[in-house]
Structures are given as structure tokens and as C-alpha cells.
Design an enzyme around this catalytic site. Structure first.
Site, PDB file in Angstrom:
ATOM      1  N   TYR A 135       0.859  -1.174   0.000  1.00 43.60           N
ATOM      2  CA  TYR A 135       0.000   0.000   0.000  1.00 43.60           C
ATOM      3  C   TYR A 135       0.900   1.231   0.000  1.00 43.60           C
ATOM      4  O   TYR A 135       1.382   1.653   1.061  1.00 43.60           O
ATOM      5  CB  TYR A 135      -0.874  -0.065   1.253  1.00 43.60           C
ATOM      6  CG  TYR A 135      -1.985   0.945   1.337  1.00 43.60           C
ATOM      7  CD1 TYR A 135      -3.231   0.685   0.763  1.00 43.60           C
ATOM      8  CD2 TYR A 135      -1.822   2.144   2.024  1.00 43.60           C
ATOM      9  CE1 TYR A 135      -4.267   1.606   0.860  1.00 43.60           C
ATOM     10  CE2 TYR A 135      -2.851   3.066   2.125  1.00 43.60           C
ATOM     11  CZ  TYR A 135      -4.074   2.796   1.542  1.00 43.60           C
ATOM     12  OH  TYR A 135      -5.105   3.701   1.646  1.00 43.60           O
ATOM     13  N   GLN A 137       1.388   4.709  -0.180  1.00 48.02           N
ATOM     14  CA  GLN A 137       0.802   6.041  -0.067  1.00 48.02           C
ATOM     15  C   GLN A 137       1.867   7.060   0.357  1.00 48.02           C
ATOM     16  O   GLN A 137       2.222   7.941  -0.411  1.00 48.02           O
ATOM     17  CB  GLN A 137      -0.354   6.018   0.929  1.00 48.02           C
ATOM     18  CG  GLN A 137      -1.038   7.373   1.101  1.00 48.02           C
ATOM     19  CD  GLN A 137      -2.279   7.266   1.976  1.00 48.02           C
ATOM     20  OE1 GLN A 137      -3.212   6.517   1.704  1.00 48.02           O
ATOM     21  NE2 GLN A 137      -2.283   8.020   3.063  1.00 48.02           N
ATOM     22  N   THR A 138       2.397   6.888   1.565  1.00 45.06           N
ATOM     23  CA  THR A 138       3.331   7.867   2.134  1.00 45.06           C
ATOM     24  C   THR A 138       4.560   8.088   1.251  1.00 45.06           C
ATOM     25  O   THR A 138       5.081   7.155   0.656  1.00 45.06           O
ATOM     26  CB  THR A 138       3.785   7.375   3.513  1.00 45.06           C
ATOM     27  OG1 THR A 138       2.621   7.158   4.303  1.00 45.06           O
ATOM     28  CG2 THR A 138       4.672   8.377   4.208  1.00 45.06           C
ATOM     29  N   SER A 144       1.150  12.977   6.577  1.00 48.70           N
ATOM     30  CA  SER A 144      -0.189  13.376   7.014  1.00 48.70           C
ATOM     31  C   SER A 144      -0.985  14.020   5.895  1.00 48.70           C
ATOM     32  O   SER A 144      -2.178  13.753   5.741  1.00 48.70           O
ATOM     33  CB  SER A 144      -0.067  14.361   8.188  1.00 48.70           C
ATOM     34  OG  SER A 144       0.518  13.723   9.292  1.00 48.70           O
ATOM     35  N   ARG A 350       8.487 -10.657  41.846  1.00 49.45           N
ATOM     36  CA  ARG A 350       9.596  -9.854  42.351  1.00 49.45           C
ATOM     37  C   ARG A 350       9.322  -9.414  43.788  1.00 49.45           C
ATOM     38  O   ARG A 350       8.233  -8.951  44.099  1.00 49.45           O
ATOM     39  CB  ARG A 350       9.763  -8.619  41.475  1.00 49.45           C
ATOM     40  CG  ARG A 350      10.916  -7.701  41.854  1.00 49.45           C
ATOM     41  CD  ARG A 350      12.236  -8.301  41.503  1.00 49.45           C
ATOM     42  NE  ARG A 350      13.337  -7.369  41.673  1.00 49.45           N
ATOM     43  CZ  ARG A 350      14.600  -7.702  41.425  1.00 49.45           C
ATOM     44  NH1 ARG A 350      14.920  -8.924  41.018  1.00 49.45           N
ATOM     45  NH2 ARG A 350      15.564  -6.823  41.593  1.00 49.45           N
ATOM     46  N   GLN A 370       3.495   0.987  43.222  1.00 46.08           N
ATOM     47  CA  GLN A 370       3.411   0.071  42.074  1.00 46.08           C
ATOM     48  C   GLN A 370       1.951  -0.036  41.613  1.00 46.08           C
ATOM     49  O   GLN A 370       1.656   0.048  40.424  1.00 46.08           O
ATOM     50  CB  GLN A 370       3.962  -1.308  42.483  1.00 46.08           C
ATOM     51  CG  GLN A 370       4.209  -2.280  41.342  1.00 46.08           C
ATOM     52  CD  GLN A 370       5.565  -2.066  40.652  1.00 46.08           C
ATOM     53  OE1 GLN A 370       6.273  -1.108  40.938  1.00 46.08           O
ATOM     54  NE2 GLN A 370       5.914  -2.959  39.737  1.00 46.08           N
ATOM     55  N   ARG A 373       0.471   2.804  39.569  1.00 42.85           N
ATOM     56  CA  ARG A 373       0.918   2.919  38.181  1.00 42.85           C
ATOM     57  C   ARG A 373       0.403   1.746  37.348  1.00 42.85           C
ATOM     58  O   ARG A 373       0.051   1.907  36.192  1.00 42.85           O
ATOM     59  CB  ARG A 373       2.454   2.954  38.125  1.00 42.85           C
ATOM     60  CG  ARG A 373       3.036   4.200  38.788  1.00 42.85           C
ATOM     61  CD  ARG A 373       4.525   4.008  39.118  1.00 42.85           C
ATOM     62  NE  ARG A 373       5.351   3.965  37.929  1.00 42.85           N
ATOM     63  CZ  ARG A 373       6.625   3.541  37.914  1.00 42.85           C
ATOM     64  NH1 ARG A 373       7.196   3.108  39.044  1.00 42.85           N
ATOM     65  NH2 ARG A 373       7.310   3.533  36.803  1.00 42.85           N
ATOM     66  N   GLU A 464      -1.173   5.707   9.812  1.00 41.05           N
ATOM     67  CA  GLU A 464      -2.639   5.775   9.647  1.00 41.05           C
ATOM     68  C   GLU A 464      -3.250   6.967  10.383  1.00 41.05           C
ATOM     69  O   GLU A 464      -4.306   6.845  11.001  1.00 41.05           O
ATOM     70  CB  GLU A 464      -3.289   4.471  10.127  1.00 41.05           C
ATOM     71  CG  GLU A 464      -2.917   3.268   9.308  1.00 41.05           C
ATOM     72  CD  GLU A 464      -3.235   3.463   7.832  1.00 41.05           C
ATOM     73  OE1 GLU A 464      -4.349   3.894   7.541  1.00 41.05           O
ATOM     74  OE2 GLU A 464      -2.346   3.201   7.002  1.00 41.05           O
TER      75      GLU A 464
END
Lengths: 667, 667
Positions: A135, A137-138, A144, A350, A370, A373, A464
């Protein structure tokens, strides 16, 4: 310790039916069965092993990928796999390859943009892999801004051909996967020039290489663009460069489902008046034959360059984009859940600090730092899973509407798809890297699987539709919606909530500035809109019946974590608009802490529910049985550097240092 | 186009004296001259080329690194470079190597923890590279919790030796750079056991390999731990694994500047009473000889395991940590500025959208969305530069105080160093990746330099103190300071501002919870404290005289951007505590936008001020002349995959697909 489940105590803690959750995650009992079977098939076949990937040179890696792609195809044929199963197999083989683009973009582009004739000619060849497509394109100078592509396709009415040409260095095609070394054909995007007039950028089927000896056809300069992020990752893919030197292709190799160039002798006379939707039956009358199941023609151009445009929305042309972006959103939850699975299991294995009287140290998953996050990422994986399901439904819905000439939901579908692509890929890329950091030093080893996962995933933020560019599109959609609030056109669907801000907008209209000037703030607004979408769809999911002991309760906890985590992260927006008070913000934070404690005993089971094989995870830190350290130790010795005790280079470069003979050494 | 400066129009726009800014960035005219000379020396020497790095196999990469290290050493000797110049040369060679650890950790550890005798014996060998050292602390099972290391060093008074042993798999040394294949010696950290008693973890000089044939000495199992993140990056380094099987070393190879084990016949009789500072003169009296310039003894142990502890703070032992972390903070601004330089230059080269009447498209640096992501990083690079300078001063100051038995600023220095290490490395790692994304698709190519820069940099978030663990240390320091607010001990230095919160603390003491429970919130507080530090030091810098037209004005703009960007990012904290109103937040945002416009014309000059050579940047996107596209195109063809037009593997794996012969193919 072989065969011992070091995480059994964690699994015993869980408070819900993991098997039922597996089905929720998979989407349906059928989807679960297929995934389960195919993933185990891939995992048990040594032809698909990937643990040696990181030490291969570029050429070895690439050749091995060619082998795997062929082996996968052979497996698909030998086992008579269905299209669904074949796609799953490619997914679980888990290595970027030219086949991704062939199946994921080349074929869909022909289906979406090709006429029925073109589909009849090209699809059977592609389905059997008698041709391999990419494909294109770019370009080197344009990504963009697709409308700015410089490659030209000039129509020559004398020969009924297009002349495809790369007029500048920056017009070189650059990035297309599979182009560099493998593809025999490309969908090449080029600026259509007919009768001296530019008619926009369109797709053309161009043969690149001889089907006999694979050499590039005359007029093509084609190669690989070189090494990319990561030591495996997309280096398994031949992202390519391509220059055209006046390459001629027949007129019928332009994809003409939506845009048509007429040959000599055809004219715009016919039943179409330029205002009517130019649908299948009319078009076929003009063409003297069927055009294609898509059949919504936007533009017709004569060989003299005269054109007529229907009032079918131009966005229709970008239908393929909707499809591809929707699959990217679906893939986000796969990649994020994989990283979360690794980090969660390893956090339970751990231990560090906190030994009491010589007893074992604290599992790092028990530290609040921990949890704060890791658990929002676990919640995000589930949230993205469900919004991905919804987006798939939305895509099916909008496609169905288009068949019935209902274009009304297209702008909303575009905005949702663009926004969710941006939100989920950014969050997933960041989340994978966060999971890697949550694994401490060992996360930096390739054997953790996380560096590879990051390097493979992160281009999703750019390809994309670059994520910031997409958010600006969402912002434009939102601004347009806001601007219409006073009119009779009431926002519906995912923007229905905006009716509530109508009052607010009237109160504060002091500042008048351009879109571009405020674009950074508008991007923040677009992100907020997309986050609302994700939260809403998670809540909607919970309003459905969900079988299995404790399953819905777990999902409720995750949904609340997801929502409150966002509230905490963006509390400035909520506070500055007066939506919440500082007291609320503090309460939300308290609640979040309490929710983390509720997730903790179920964490391992919640990642087990992804049902990933150790092969697919590709991570020693995330292995199902938690037997991490012996496996790390064993894996280390397989590095090529350990083939000899004294390293190659000792005599030339180390010994002269130690022996103070460096001044006379040959370096 | 060779020799044309494609960014000349950008450079002409700048409103300040770039040469003067170069000196500000370098730190002094002298530092600028040295950096400038050495960086050009490295750049012009083909022996240091690095553009071929990403396509090498592990073994080739490693061997090439050995060659470069030897070549660098030869250059240093041949040119009679000073220690400062030699360090700069290693810096600009820009490849992780065993020499980093030899010079950056092995030698400083001997200097900091070795007695004078030990220094006299080992340093001359190390300085001449007659021995090559590594720093073997981390184990498979222990990283952050150094006191939990399992390797044992048991004193045998009969032979006056220590027996170094790895009792478990998890006690294997794991990660030390240079250990895997190169180092002849290690500073190995092990749990000291004397007379059956555990006496904490200490460092021991252990010879690893024969100086004759480089083979590992008896009792050592040593190798490389395998591939790491990135295709070059730390794969140039032999991070190693090491197991000891009852390896004996003489007593005088324990680093004894702070802790001493006495041989048979010595006793604790002597002038020291256990309460006095046990300083140099007293200690030498006991030992019958000089102990070391450091001479602050914390612990003395007899061969029976009896021990005495002085009231010298134990943190003193971690002096080497202060030093290393301080250098990490200094390096953060180098890495971040490099990424910012690349992204800024490429943002001025790259154009996308916005063409008017066929004219050129808009430079992406002109988009507000690009500015709002890029310019705060540019400001951060400068902010980190200045806080790094200050931290260097703080380190020198605290070292001087320690010499004078003044331990009062040690806790503050520890907190500042730990906190800034965490803050700057996290922001830099994230910033590099953000810069990569700001370069769009091409940032994913190795030739952009950014993937390599990220993969090399990101372990800084984990090594020498995991960033969250460090923030918890800062949080503990802050909580201790707060708890002492009511006492006569007034906070000074970087925590002087806390006197102002005293009142606030008294108003709100409703909640009583444990440190661990609230640790996620405390980490946020610690981050805020560190950010305050960075902003304060930037402001202090601006209070100095800074010569050069427009230089100070530019720095003021950057300082304001840094501060307001943080305020915007964390506006929730400011709003919820009532420090600002929503109106203030909006004004700050407006001001930020205006500041971005002020930076815009100076952006290229502000990154030129880093004075990086194209060699050091290692990025086609960031090249000084901005001639990006031809260089990208040219570089692509050097990939090994382009050595042949038809790829290796075509006949085995591609042709059988195309020819429908896959079922009989040998795969």
C-alpha cells in the site's frame, strides 16, 4: 522446579470466575474457542519460535520472517483454516511481515475502492497469494497531508494509460511495508492529472516486480529504507522506497469505485445530472456494465479533464481509513494487555525490601506506588477492549447506513474513530513503556519481551493518521458541533452531552481567537471528549448482562479505577471548570486507593483472563508459572557473545591495553 | 546542494548572540573551548564513525566497541590529553562501553571507599588500564534493596582472607557493565560475615580474569546477560552475570575506608570510645598507619565479629552514590538537548499542509501543537543544565563540609541528588521519545538517531536508584522536615520554604495514615518539591550577570516557559490547594502561548547553542545544514538488505507462494 506454579497462591486468591472472564475478554464463546485453539497451535509449533529473534542480523531476521510467512501460509492451507482462523494465526505468529499489509491494506483497498470488475480480476490472485500487494501512499516528503502527495498519474488518452511518475526526490514512496523486497504489486497513490488538470490523489494498481524472477519492472527503483527502532520489531518488515520513472499502466488499473476516468469516446452525457447521488444503477448504465458493490461515485472525469462531482460526501473515499483505524483500536487492547500481563505477573514474583525477621521480602505488587501505576493500566486494557468492540459495531453500522444512502453518521464515525485511534495508541505506547519500567532493570532485557513490544507498537502513534493531527480533526468536529448548538440541529449519539454545555457556551464567549492559535488547547479538549467516550462505553458494557461469578463486580472495580484515575490525572480541568471541588478531588483519590486494594487479590487472575500463551507473551518476566529467575539465567547463556569464554577482539583490542602496548597496536 | 545551509533563514531570524549562549551552555569559556575542540576531533576521525552501528550483529557491534575503546585510549595517549579532555573524548565517542564503568564507577569507588594503601596499590594500575574494573553490585534478585544482597564475604581469620560466595541462583551478580567479557577486576558487593555475624554489605576488590590469557579465574562463572533494548545502545556493553564458588581474596582487598575488619591479633583497644567521631588521626594510631584521605570510619569489626560503630552518619558510606547521581543529572541535559536539537531542526525543515496558491507548505515548527510539545522540552534542557551545575556545586560543598566534620547538609544533599536524578531522568527519557514522535514517521528510522538515543538513555530511570524508590526517599525527607516544623530546628536551604507551610499543616491534620498507604501521593509531593528546585535554580541563574546580546532575555523566556508549563500541567494541585484561581490558570495558559511565539524565531539558534557536531548528534533529521531528504535517501541504500535486488530467501520462501507450490516447499 519445572512444572511448579509459582503464582498458584496468587491464583487461589482470586474472587471471580476466570474462565467466564476469558469469554468476556475474547468477546464471545466462539471467539474464545478460536483464539484459544489457534494460539496453542502456534505456540506448540517450533516453526513459529521467536525467542531467538533479538540476536539475528537484519538479513537473517528478514529471511526468517519470509520463512515464517510462508510456513504460516502452508499451515493455513494444510489445516484448511477459515479466514477468521487464518487471521488469528497471523496475529499469534506475532511478527511484522509483508503479509500484514497484503491482507490488512492491499486487499481491503481493492475491496473498498475497486470496481466489481477490478475485484473480480485482482482479488482471486491476492487471496491465493499469486500476487503480493503493498500500500504505497506515504512519500519521503508527505505523510499526514495525503492531498499533498507529489507522485503523478497523468492520463494519456492516446494509449488509454496512466503514466506514473516521481517528479522530485521527496515524491519517492517511502515507508510502505512489503514494498522494499517482497511485494509484486502496489496500490500506489498519485495525483491524477487528466487533460492538464489536477484531479486529486487516487489509488492505482501497479505491478512492481516480475512474477517470473522477482526483478523490479522497468522504470522502478525500489529498495528497503533501512533500520528502524528496536532490534527485532519492524526490522522484520521491508518498509520500502520506490521511485517511478514514467511507468505506464492501463486505465483499468486505477481504483475506480468512487472516482472514474473515462476513456476516449465516453462522455458525461447520461442520466446523471451532477446533483443526484450517483448510485450503482445509474453508473452502470453509463459505463455499460457493473461498477462495484460500493457504487457511490464522487467524481467522474472525462479524458479532456472535465469533471462532475456528485453530492456524495467526499469522506466516503476514506472508508478504508475508517476500517483500518478501527482495527488499530482493537489491537491497542491486545498490546496493552500483553504488557500489563507481563508487569503484573512479574510484580507478584519480584520481592524487594520489607523482610521481617528474615522472612521473604514484600512482593512489589503490594507497594501502593506500584499499584497506582500498574492498576490504571490494567483497567485501561479492559476499557480499550470494550470501546474497541463498540467501534467495530459502529463501523458495521455506518457501513450499513451508507448502503442505504444514509450519510448522516459519517462525520461522527470519523471523529470517533480518529479520536479513539489517537487516544488508545498513545495510551498503549506509553503504557507499554510504563510496564517496562515497572519491571525494574530486568524490563530492559529483550528477554522481558517489553522492549520488542514497545518498538513494534509505537509506530501506531504515527501511522494511519498522526495522533495529534487526528485530535485536531476531532477538535474541528467538536467546534463545528458547538457552533451549531444554537441551530435546530441537535447533537446526537456520542456528542449528545453537548446540549448540556449550550448554556455554558453562552456565558463565556469573551475570547475570539482562531482555531490554529488555540489548537494546543483544542487538542486537550479533544482528548477529554475521547476519554468520555471510553468511560461511557465501559459503563454501557456494565449495563449488559455478564455471566460468571464475580465477573461483573471485577469489571465494575476496573471501570471505576479507569474513570477516577482520569479524574485524578486531569483534576485541573475539573476544578477549573467548577465541575468538582477540591474536596471531591480528595475523595476521588481516597476511593482510588481503596479500589486498588480491591483489585490486588484478583490482579493475577485478571491478566490470566487474557488467555495468552507463553509463546505469544514472549516474556520470561511474564511467564505463566512465575519461574522467572532460572529462566532468565538460562536464557543469558544463549547470547552469541557467550559462544566463547574469551571474546572475539581480546587479542586485538583488550590485551594491548592491559599490556601497555596500545601505541603500537593496529586498531 | 552540498554546502548549502537550508536553515540559514532560520539562523538569520535569531535575536541573540549565539556564541555567547554557547558559553553559557558549556558552563565557562574554558569548558566551551575544550568541548568544542574535542568534539570536532572525534567527529573528524573516521576511527570513531558510528553511522554503521545499527546494522551490526551483536558480536560485530561488541567487537567494534572494543576497537573504539582501544582507539580512544590510544588517541588520549598519543595526544597527551588531560583527564578532563580524556573524559570529554569518551563522552563524544558516544557509545556505551566498559570504559564508562571503569572510569566512572570502579575508580571512584576505590577513591571513595579505599584506604590510602589501597588507593596507592590499585589506582595506578587502573589509571594506566593495566587492570580493567567493573562495579558488581546488583544481583539477579536484588537491585534497589542493596542491603538485601545475598552474595557473602565470610572472613576466615586463619588465612586472613575473605571467602566470596554466591549461595543462591538469585545471588548471581547480574547487570554490571564490563563484567560479561572484559573486566579483569570487580568491586563486588557482598554481605560481610565475621565470626558468624552479619555486618552489612560492603565492597571487595576481586580479580575476575587472568591477566595473561583473560580466562576467568577458578571459582568464577561469568558471562554476558544477553540482548537489551535497542539495536545498538547497550548491546555494545557486556553487562554480565557472575557466580562465585568460594573464591578467596586477601583481607586487604575489602574496601576499608569507612568499615574495617581487623586481622588476628588486632583488637578494639585504642583511643576510640565508640561515641567520638573516629577520625583519621585516631584511626591511623589504631592501625599503625594511614588509613585513607577519606578517613571517616563508621564501623570497626574484630575477627571475632565484635564491632564498634562511630557516630559518623552511615549515609557517608553512600558518598559514591551522591557523586554518580550528580553526574547523571548533568548528563540528563546533554541527552535531552540532543533530542530537542534534532526535533527542532527537523521541525523547521519539515513542511506539511497549509500551502497557499501552490507556495511552500507550512513548516511544522509553526504549528502551535508542535510548539506546545517541543518548546517546553527546549526549556527543560536549559533548566536541567543549570540545576545540574548547581548540583555539582552542592556536591563539592557537601564534600568540603564532610572534610570539616560538618554532616549537617548531608541529608539535604542526599534528598536533592536523589530527587533531581529521578526528576531529570524521567523527564529526559519521556522527552526523547516525545521528540521522536515530533519527528513523525521518519523519527522511527534509526538514521534519525532518536531510537538509539532513547534506548541508550532510558535505563538511567532505573540504574543508580530506581526513580520511584528515590522519590520515596525524598518524600521521607520531606515528611521528616514537616514533622520537625514545630521544633526549634528550622528548615534551611532548599527546604526553607517549608516554614511557610507550617500554618497550613496545623490547619489540616484530620487524616492520620501510614506512609506506605499514602506513598503514591507522597511521590507526587516529592516530584513537586523537585520541580520547585529546578525552577528556583533557573531563577537564581538569571540573577547572575550573563553577558551577550539578548542572551539573558532568551533565558528568561525559557525559564518562564518551564515554570508556566509545569503550572499548566499540574494546575490541579495549584487549584485544589487554592494557590491559584481558574482565572490565574487561564492567564498562565495565555502567557505560555505568547512565550512560544517569542521563542519561535530563536528556536534554531537556541539549539545551535548546544554546539553539537553532526557526528555527535548522529541524526540525519537533525543535521546542521537541514539537508534532510537527500541524506535520508542516500542512507537507505546502505542497508544490508539492499546488497541484492532480489532478497535472500526469494527462491525458498517467496517464489513458492507466488507459484502456488507452498505445500511441497521445504520451509
Amino acid at each position: 522446579m519445572e512444572g511448579v506454579d509459582h503464582l498458584a497462591h496468587e491464583r487461589n486468591k482470586s474472587e471471580f470466575d476466570v474462565d467466564a472472564m476469558k469469554i468476556v475478554w475474547a468477546g464471545s464463546p466462539h471467539a474464545f474457542v478460536v483464539s484459544d485453539r489457534i494460539s496453542k497451535l502456534v505456540a506448540s509449533d517450533p516453526g513459529f519460535r521467536k525467542d531467538n529473534r533479538s540476536t539475528l542480523s537484519r538479513k537473517e531476521l528478514f529471511k526468517n520472517t519470509l520463512r515464517k510467512a510462508a510456513y504460516a501460509w502452508k499451515t493455513i492451507i494444510d489445516l484448511h483454516l477459515s479466514e477468521e482462523e487464518a487471521a488469528k494465526l497471523r496475529f499469534y505468529v506475532d511478527e511484522p511481515a509483508f503479509t500484514d499489509v497484503h491482507w490488512g491494506m492491499f486487499i481491503p483497498a481493492i475491496k473498498g475502492q475497486g470496481t466489481e470488475e477490478q475485484q473480480q480480476k485482482w482479488l482471486p490472485l491476492a487471496y491465493k497469494m499469486q500476487i503480493i500487494g503493498c500500500y504505497a501512499q506515504t512519500e519521503l516528503g508527505h505523510g499526514s497531508n495525503v492531498q499533498g502527495l507529489e507522485t503523478t498519474a497523468t492520463f494519456d488518452p492516446q494509449t488509454d494509460e496512466f503514466i506514473i511518475h516521481s517528479p522530485t526526490l521527496t515524491s519517492s514512496k517511502w515507508w510502505p511495508g512489503g514494498l522494499g523486497k517482497v511485494a509484486t504489486h502496489a496500490i500506489a497513490y498519485a495525483l491524477l492529472i487528466v487533460g492538464g488538470r489536477e484531479q486529486g490523489v487516487h489509488g492505482f494498481i501497479v505491478q512492481l516486480r516480475s512474477l517470473e524472477d522477482h526483478s523490479p519492472l522497468p522504470g522502478m527503483t525500489v529498495g528497503d529504507i533501512g533500520m528502524k527502532f528496536g532490534n527485532g520489531a519492524y526490522n522484520a518488515m521491508d518498509n520500502g522506497v520506490l521511485r517511478f520513472d514514467h511507468v505506464r499502466i492501463p486505465r483499468n488499473q486505477m481504483l475506480m469505485s468512487h472516482v472514474m476516468v473515462l476513456g476516449r469516446g465516453s462522455s458525461l452525457l447520461g442520466p446523471w445530472g451532477g446533483k443526484t447521488d450517483f448510485v450503482y444503477s445509474q453508473w452502470s448504465a453509463l459505463r455499460g456494465g457493473p461498477v462495484g458493490a460500493n457504487g457511490k461515485v464522487v467524481l467522474v472525469v472525462t479524458c479532456e479533464g472535465k469533471y462532475k462531482q456528485s453530492d456524495v460526501p467526499r469522506q466516503l473515499v476514506y472508508g478504508a481509513m475508517l476500517y483500518v483505524r478501527q482495527t488499530i483500536v482493537a489491537d491497542a487492547s491486545c498490546a496493552l494487555s500483553r504488557a500489563v500481563c507481563i508487569a503484573t505477573r512479574y510484580s507478584a514474583v519480584r520481592r524487594q525490601f520489607g523482610s521481617q525477621n528474615g522472612g521473604p521480602e514484600t512482593q512489589v505488587i503490594d507497594y501502593k506506588t506500584q499499584q497506582s501505576r500498574l492498576f490504571p493500566l490494567l483497567a485501561s486494557a479492559y476499557a480499550f477492549r470494550f470501546v474497541g468492540e463498540w467501534l467495530k459495531w459502529l463501523y458495521a453500522d455506518v457501513t450499513q447506513r451508507l448502503q442505504a444512502n444514509d450519510f448522516s453518521t459519517l462525520p461522527e464515525a470519523h471523529a470517533c474513530t480518529a479520536g479513539l485511534k489517537s487516544l488508545t495508541t498513545t495510551a498503549t505506547a506509553d503504557g507499554i513503556e510504563e510496564c517496562r519500567k515497572l519491571c525494574g532493570g530486568h524490563g530492559y532485557l529483550c528477554s522481558s519481551g517489553l522492549p520488542e513490544l514497545f518498538a513494534v507498537y509505537v509506530p501506531a502513534c504515527t501511522y494511519e493518521g498522526e495522533n495529534t493531527v487526528l485530535l485536531l480533526q476531532v477538535a474541528r468536529f467538536l467546534m463545528k458541533t458547538v457552533s451549531q448548538l444554537g441551530s435546530s440541529k441537535k447533537p446526537v449519539g456520542t456528542i449528545a452531552y453537548m446540549t448540556r454545555v449550550e448554556h455554558l457556551m453562552q456565558c463565556r464567549c469573551g475570547v475570539q481567537r482562531g482555531f490554529a492559535e488555540l489548537s494546543a488547547d483544542l487538542v486537550e479538549a479533544a482528548v477529554a471528549h475521547c476519554q468520555l467516550l471510553v468511560v461511557s462505553k465501559f459503563i454501557e458494557k456494565l449495563q449488559q448482562e455478564i455471566p460468571g461469578k464475580g465477573v461483573k463486580q471485577q469489571l465494575e472495580v476496573l471501570c471505576n479505577i479507569y474513570a477516577l484515575f482520569l479524574l485524578h490525572k486531569h483534576q485541573g480541568d475539573f476544578l477549573s471548570t467548577g465541575c468538582i471541588t477540591p474536596k471531591h478531588a480528595a475523595l476521588a483519590n481516597d476511593e482510588l486507593r481503596s479500589l486498588y486494594s480491591q483489585v490486588r487479590p484478583n490482579a493475577i487472575a485478571l491478566v490470566d483472563a487474557f488467555n495468552y500463551t507463553d509463546h505469544y507473551l514472549g516474556s520470561i518476566l511474564g511467564c505463566y508459572d512465575g519461574n522467572v529467575y532460572p529462566k532468565l539465567y538460562e536464557a543469558a547463556w544463549k547470547d552469541p557473545l557467550n559462544e566463547s569464554v574469551v571474546p572475539d577482539g581480546y587479542h586485538q583490542y583488550i590485551r594491548p591495553l592491559l599490556k601497555q602496548e596500545i601505541r603500537t597496536a593496529r586498531l
